[in-house]
Write an enzyme that holds these catalytic residues in place. Structure first.
Site, PDB file in Angstrom:
ATOM      1  N   THR A 241       0.826  -1.204   0.000  1.00 35.27           N
ATOM      2  CA  THR A 241       0.000   0.000   0.000  1.00 35.27           C
ATOM      3  C   THR A 241       0.866   1.262   0.000  1.00 35.27           C
ATOM      4  O   THR A 241       2.042   1.236   0.334  1.00 35.27           O
ATOM      5  CB  THR A 241      -0.948   0.026   1.220  1.00 35.27           C
ATOM      6  OG1 THR A 241      -0.182   0.050   2.419  1.00 35.27           O
ATOM      7  CG2 THR A 241      -1.868  -1.184   1.216  1.00 35.27           C
ATOM      8  N   ASP A 242       0.236   2.354  -0.379  1.00 40.72           N
ATOM      9  CA  ASP A 242       0.944   3.635  -0.413  1.00 40.72           C
ATOM     10  C   ASP A 242       0.492   4.510   0.763  1.00 40.72           C
ATOM     11  O   ASP A 242      -0.200   4.040   1.656  1.00 40.72           O
ATOM     12  CB  ASP A 242       0.718   4.334  -1.760  1.00 40.72           C
ATOM     13  CG  ASP A 242      -0.755   4.621  -2.049  1.00 40.72           C
ATOM     14  OD1 ASP A 242      -1.583   4.608  -1.110  1.00 40.72           O
ATOM     15  OD2 ASP A 242      -1.078   4.857  -3.221  1.00 40.72           O
TER      16      ASP A 242
END
Length: 145
Positions: free
Chosen positions: A15-16
């Site tokens: 994920t970012d």
């Protein structure tokens, strides 16, 4: 048409800063789906590579529809969209656990000899793969349907 399914859990590292899966991971997941489809057809990329043949990606097309987030499960559906004995185009649909589409895409590949990257015909070197791909590929609709 044969559609393979591969379920994966979204990991935090994928994920970012927004908490959603970084767009580059979907391409990695497509590879997982493609490998699963080949396995479901009874073959192995690793065995192909041991014989000196590679299947590089020529093109990637990805459309992002709805983000996936950490802790969700992704279902990667993969199929042979087209195959002409030389080039294969795999289709992908990545869904969330509720069946909602997150990503659609395609990758195109040709098989090449490892030593010189010269293309080969699957039918000649791997007739069993060729036959399986012919049977598994998406059936084209007649024009006008």
């Amino acid at each position: 048409m044969i559609i393979s399914e591969k379920k994966i859990e979204v990991r935090y590292a994928e994920t970012d800063q927004m908490g959603v899966v970084h767009h580059s991971n979907y391409i990695v997941w497509m590879e997982l789906g493609r490998t699963q489809l080949i396995k479901d057809l009874g073959f192995s990329y690793a065995e192909m590579e041991k014989s000196g043949i590679l299947a590089p990606v020529l093109d990637v097309q990805v459309s992002y529809k709805k983000p996936l987030t950490y802790g969700e499960n992704a279902i990667i559906k993969t199929w042979i969209d087209s195959y002409d004995g030389f080039k294969v185009i795999y289709g992908y649909s990545i869904l969330n656990e509720n069946g909602e589409q997150s990503v659609t895409g395609f990758t195109s590949h040709v098989c090449v000899r490892k030593e010189d990257f010269r293309p080969i015909r699957l039918k000649k070197m791997f007739p069993d793969w060729h036959e399986a791909y012919e049977k598994a590929k998406k059936k084209q609709q007649p024009e006008g349907d």
